[in-house]
Design a protein around this motif. Structure first.
Motif, mmCIF file in Angstrom:
data_model
loop_
_atom_site.group_PDB
_atom_site.id
_atom_site.type_symbol
_atom_site.label_atom_id
_atom_site.label_comp_id
_atom_site.label_asym_id
_atom_site.label_seq_id
_atom_site.Cartn_x
_atom_site.Cartn_y
_atom_site.Cartn_z
ATOM 1 N N ILE A 86 0.568 -1.313 0.287
ATOM 2 C CA ILE A 86 0.263 0.062 0.159
ATOM 3 C C ILE A 86 0.989 1.507 0.094
ATOM 4 O O ILE A 86 2.434 1.159 1.024
ATOM 5 C CB ILE A 86 -0.864 0.448 1.264
ATOM 6 N N LEU A 87 0.619 2.237 -0.770
ATOM 7 C CA LEU A 87 1.658 3.241 -0.255
ATOM 8 C C LEU A 87 -0.358 4.745 -0.782
ATOM 9 O O LEU A 87 -1.220 4.749 -0.803
ATOM 10 C CB LEU A 87 1.574 3.992 -1.911
ATOM 11 N N MET A 88 0.342 5.380 0.397
ATOM 12 C CA MET A 88 -0.891 6.373 1.119
ATOM 13 C C MET A 88 -0.221 8.061 0.879
ATOM 14 O O MET A 88 0.935 7.712 0.825
ATOM 15 C CB MET A 88 -1.376 5.658 2.232
ATOM 16 N N LEU A 89 -1.247 8.426 -0.339
ATOM 17 C CA LEU A 89 -0.392 9.891 -0.730
ATOM 18 C C LEU A 89 -1.508 10.648 -0.416
ATOM 19 O O LEU A 89 -2.285 10.937 -0.294
ATOM 20 C CB LEU A 89 -0.908 9.671 -2.102
ATOM 21 N N GLU A 90 -0.858 11.783 0.681
ATOM 22 C CA GLU A 90 -1.658 13.437 0.610
ATOM 23 C C GLU A 90 -1.236 14.511 0.814
ATOM 24 O O GLU A 90 -0.053 14.617 0.644
ATOM 25 C CB GLU A 90 -1.355 12.367 2.167
ATOM 26 N N ALA A 91 -2.173 15.246 0.229
ATOM 27 C CA ALA A 91 -1.445 15.696 -0.634
ATOM 28 C C ALA A 91 -1.028 17.072 0.002
ATOM 29 O O ALA A 91 -0.018 18.203 -0.132
ATOM 30 C CB ALA A 91 -2.576 17.107 -1.095
ATOM 31 N N ARG A 92 -1.498 17.164 1.919
ATOM 32 C CA ARG A 92 -1.058 18.746 2.631
ATOM 33 C C ARG A 92 -0.348 17.180 3.483
ATOM 34 O O ARG A 92 0.514 16.076 3.417
ATOM 35 C CB ARG A 92 -1.765 19.606 3.483
ATOM 36 N N GLY A 93 -0.610 18.120 5.262
ATOM 37 C CA GLY A 93 0.282 16.888 6.269
ATOM 38 C C GLY A 93 -0.452 15.711 6.421
ATOM 39 O O GLY A 93 -1.943 15.671 6.628
ATOM 40 N N ILE A 94 -0.516 14.620 6.952
ATOM 41 C CA ILE A 94 -1.356 13.602 7.680
ATOM 42 C C ILE A 94 -2.186 14.190 8.435
ATOM 43 O O ILE A 94 -2.155 14.723 8.890
ATOM 44 C CB ILE A 94 -0.136 12.435 7.842
ATOM 45 N N CYS A 95 -3.254 13.536 7.597
ATOM 46 C CA CYS A 95 -4.582 13.421 8.290
ATOM 47 C C CYS A 95 -5.351 15.678 8.374
ATOM 48 O O CYS A 95 -5.705 15.699 9.434
ATOM 49 C CB CYS A 95 -5.063 12.715 10.243
ATOM 50 N N SER A 96 -5.295 16.288 7.538
ATOM 51 C CA SER A 96 -5.032 17.411 7.869
ATOM 52 C C SER A 96 -6.587 17.804 7.232
ATOM 53 O O SER A 96 -6.369 19.011 7.274
ATOM 54 C CB SER A 96 -3.161 18.584 6.948
ATOM 55 N N GLY A 97 -6.766 16.870 6.106
ATOM 56 C CA GLY A 97 -8.142 17.421 6.199
ATOM 57 C C GLY A 97 -9.354 17.826 6.714
ATOM 58 O O GLY A 97 -8.888 17.691 7.723
ATOM 59 N N ALA A 98 -10.413 16.990 6.317
ATOM 60 C CA ALA A 98 -11.871 16.707 7.091
ATOM 61 C C ALA A 98 -11.539 16.326 8.495
ATOM 62 O O ALA A 98 -12.941 16.644 9.571
ATOM 63 C CB ALA A 98 -12.936 16.164 5.611
ATOM 64 N N THR A 99 -10.653 15.183 8.714
ATOM 65 C CA THR A 99 -11.369 14.346 10.100
ATOM 66 C C THR A 99 -10.445 15.483 11.239
ATOM 67 O O THR A 99 -10.747 15.106 12.147
ATOM 68 C CB THR A 99 -10.511 12.907 9.367
ATOM 69 N N GLY A 100 -9.257 15.772 10.714
ATOM 70 C CA GLY A 100 -8.367 16.865 11.411
ATOM 71 C C GLY A 100 -9.389 18.108 11.817
ATOM 72 O O GLY A 100 -8.461 19.305 12.599
ATOM 73 N N ARG A 101 -10.353 18.483 11.062
ATOM 74 C CA ARG A 101 -11.103 19.754 11.614
ATOM 75 C C ARG A 101 -12.726 19.507 11.729
ATOM 76 O O ARG A 101 -12.920 20.263 11.860
ATOM 77 C CB ARG A 101 -11.280 19.945 9.714
ATOM 78 N N ASN A 102 -12.794 18.052 12.447
ATOM 79 C CA ASN A 102 -14.369 18.312 12.796
ATOM 80 C C ASN A 102 -14.553 18.408 14.097
ATOM 81 O O ASN A 102 -13.637 19.282 14.550
ATOM 82 C CB ASN A 102 -15.164 16.688 12.549
ATOM 83 N N GLY A 103 -15.956 17.714 14.537
ATOM 84 C CA GLY A 103 -15.826 18.311 15.384
ATOM 85 C C GLY A 103 -15.832 16.951 16.858
ATOM 86 O O GLY A 103 -16.308 17.155 17.765
ATOM 87 N N GLY A 104 -15.538 15.971 16.595
ATOM 88 C CA GLY A 104 -14.791 14.611 17.355
ATOM 89 C C GLY A 104 -16.168 14.003 18.120
ATOM 90 O O GLY A 104 -16.033 13.849 19.156
ATOM 91 N N HIS A 105 -17.032 13.904 17.543
ATOM 92 C CA HIS A 105 -18.625 13.554 17.637
ATOM 93 C C HIS A 105 -17.938 11.765 17.032
ATOM 94 O O HIS A 105 -17.994 12.000 15.951
ATOM 95 C CB HIS A 105 -20.144 14.059 17.644
ATOM 96 N N ILE A 106 -18.888 10.921 18.001
ATOM 97 C CA ILE A 106 -18.843 9.351 17.807
ATOM 98 C C ILE A 106 -20.279 9.596 17.765
ATOM 99 O O ILE A 106 -21.532 9.395 18.762
ATOM 100 C CB ILE A 106 -18.534 8.214 18.214
ATOM 101 N N LEU A 107 -21.453 10.326 16.662
ATOM 102 C CA LEU A 107 -22.683 10.771 17.626
ATOM 103 C C LEU A 107 -23.745 9.802 16.501
ATOM 104 O O LEU A 107 -23.858 10.918 15.128
ATOM 105 C CB LEU A 107 -22.539 11.924 17.432
ATOM 106 N N GLU A 108 -24.907 9.647 16.949
ATOM 107 C CA GLU A 108 -25.821 8.723 15.742
ATOM 108 C C GLU A 108 -27.103 8.994 16.834
ATOM 109 O O GLU A 108 -27.222 7.626 17.937
ATOM 110 C CB GLU A 108 -25.895 7.688 15.240
ATOM 111 N N ILE A 109 -28.109 9.931 16.354
ATOM 112 C CA ILE A 109 -29.060 10.095 17.592
ATOM 113 C C ILE A 109 -30.382 9.471 16.736
ATOM 114 O O ILE A 109 -31.678 9.487 18.143
ATOM 115 C CB ILE A 109 -29.821 11.955 17.635
ATOM 116 N N GLY A 110 -29.962 8.790 15.880
ATOM 117 C CA GLY A 110 -31.869 8.068 15.439
ATOM 118 C C GLY A 110 -32.598 8.505 15.101
ATOM 119 O O GLY A 110 -33.986 8.268 14.694
ATOM 120 N N ASP A 111 -32.692 10.112 14.814
ATOM 121 C CA ASP A 111 -33.612 10.863 14.600
ATOM 122 C C ASP A 111 -33.927 10.857 12.825
ATOM 123 O O ASP A 111 -35.043 11.353 13.074
ATOM 124 C CB ASP A 111 -33.358 12.625 14.732
#
Length: 495
Positions: A86-111
């Motif tokens: 496997i070769l993993m390629l990242e345009a910027r720094g590792i995990c600098s996109g959406a995952t590194g910028r989200n809210g940190g929730h693991i949340l499913e409210i069933g709504d």
């Protein structure tokens, strides 16, 4: 596509503004740019080995993107008895996109259960909800297995979904009742509080009603980089991760065993499989998905709580429901309040953030909303010494025209390329702002599909009966889910 329709069909917005949004959603999102806002999650970046002088000339699998989805795909591929290279390629720094910028929730409210049941039937709705709900225990178990629970601050909490409007509250109660009646085992921990029955230690006296249930919270960047560090240590001969290496283009090669030519500024790599985990940017390398997957800019903040507010990092996370839109909040063990949202309070009621694939600018209107929200939400907030907002940043989510992620092998008509029967291009992307309860198991499902196609899994290991069919990539889905291309002056969208 309720989220998109709400904006694109809003007669209060000028047709020209909605047309501009559609045009952006059909445009090339490009690669992630170096200019960004500063995410609080990324303030102490993890040190990885410096990138290699050269890239390999051949590889089994190229994974484009190093967020939570790419990490899950890599872990699942490497965890079988015959792991690929496997070769993993990242345009910027590792995990600098959406995952590194989200809210940190693991949340499913069933709504969403009631609406899903109306649209797809009870059994499909249950499968979709079970899939989302499974992420809480799954991700906490991964953190425990790897010994990274403390480092990544992975923890179980109780979510509080707060309603201030009586009309919204009654509608939410109706949805909750259906969820609990038709999925009683899964919804066993869900409960509701109303009026005088709302506990005082919630500090939510302005709430009309609250739905509560199990959720999780973590430091997403630390979780993903810890998983990747573990893979590099356990499988040093099988995986390489190269950051600051954007993929410029993908073409078919002349090699029958490595049908894809992946071009970067640092060289070209021949690959059997290419996996797109680039979320909001997937349309750059897969032009056929433009208008089906598109970027949406969101905004987050890290704030200091008032001196009267007790630390609830191990107790609660929060969703604040408004007449339009919602805000979401977790608290870190160190005290910071990680507040995001305000989308509907942004420019043009959110339309200005549709189709935006850069994270270098803040929305002033959303910044005003987020900066002043917490003392209003919570009673007995107290005073804050110094500046209450420690950081504010943006990130790019990916939404889809039909409301579901895309997972699986991409049809040739989406890419303009072919694996010629010996390889393929794959996707796991577009989680609609709910990646923490969709992306990890989407990554596992995609890896299962790929390994099954390569003939390295037996039938029982390749079983995907648990995976919602609505998420699977196909030519039929590609042909039927294009967004309306034109908004006419009568405020109706037309193909």
């Amino acid at each position: 596509m309720p989220f998109i329709n709400e904006i694109l069909m809003d007669p209060l917005l000028p047709a020209s503004a909605r047309q501009q949004a559609i045009d952006r959603m059909y445009s090339d999102p490009g690669v992630p740019q170096s200019a960004t806002t500063s995410s609080f999650w990324l303030q102490t970046p993890r040190t990885f080995e410096p990138k290699s002088p050269t890239l390999p000339t051949e590889i089994d699998v190229v994974i484009i993107g190093s967020g939570i989805t790419g990490a899950s795909v890599a872990r699942s591929l490497l965890g079988n008895a015959n792991p690929p290279s496997i070769l993993m390629l990242e345009a910027r720094g590792i995990c600098s996109g959406a995952t590194g910028r989200n809210g940190g929730h693991i949340l499913e409210i069933g709504d969403d259960y009631a609406e899903l049941a109306d649209s797809f039937g009870m059994e499909d709705a249950k499968r979709i909800l079970r899939f989302r709900l499974a992420h809480l225990n799954e991700m906490l178990a991964v953190a425990e297995e790897l010994g990274i629970s403390e480092e990544s601050q992975a923890r179980k909490v109780q979510f509080l979904s707060i309603y201030f409007s009586e009309e919204q509250w009654q509608a939410a109660l109706k949805r909750l009742r259906q969820f609990k009646e038709e999925m009683p085992e899964e919804a066993a921990e869900w409960t509701s509080f109303e009026g005088e029955g709302i506990p005082k230690d919630f500090h939510l006296d302005r709430a009309n009603g609250i739905i509560a249930g199990p959720a999780g919270a973590l430091w997403p960047y630390k979780f993903v980089t810890s998983v990747l560090a573990h893979l590099l240590k356990e499988y040093p001969e099988n995986i390489r991760i190269e950051e600051h290496t954007p993929v410029k283009a993908i073409h078919n090669s002349a090699s029958p065993d490595r049908p894809y030519k992946v071009e970067t500024d640092r060289g070209t790599v021949l690959a059997k499989h290419v996996i797109h985990c680039t979320n909001a940017h997937v349309g750059h390398l897969v032009p056929g998905l433009r208008g089906r997957i598109f970027p949406v800019r969101g905004q987050m903040s890290a704030q200091i709580p008032g001196d009267q507010f007790p630390n609830q990092a191990n107790d609660h996370s929060w969703i604040f429901n408004h007449d339009r839109g919602f805000d979401y909040l977790t608290q870190l063990p160190s005290g910071q309040m990680m507040l995001g949202g305000g989308f509907a309070q942004g420019e043009l009621a959110g339309a200005a953030d549709l189709g935006i694939a850069t994270d270098s600018k803040l929305s002033m209107l959303i910044a005003i909303h987020l900066s002043g929200a917490l003392p209003v939400f919570f009673e007995d907030w107290g005073e804050v010494t110094g500046r209450p907002v420690q950081a504010m940043w943006t990130g790019n989510m990916a939404f889809t025209s039909d409301g579901f992620p895309w997972v699986g092998r991409l049809p040739d008509s989406a890419t303009g390329r072919s694996g010629h029967g010996n390889g393929g291009e794959w996707i796991s992307a577009a989680f609609g702002g709910e990646g923490m309860v969709q992306s990890w198991l989407c990554g596992r499902a995609l890896a299962t599909m790929l390994l099954a196609e390569d003939g390295v899994l037996d039938q029982s290991d390749a079983d995907l009966g648990w995976f919602p069919k609505q998420l699977i990539a196909s030519k039929e889905r590609l042909d039927s889910t294009a967004l309306p291309r034109v908004v006419d002056s009568s405020h109706r969208a037309s193909l």
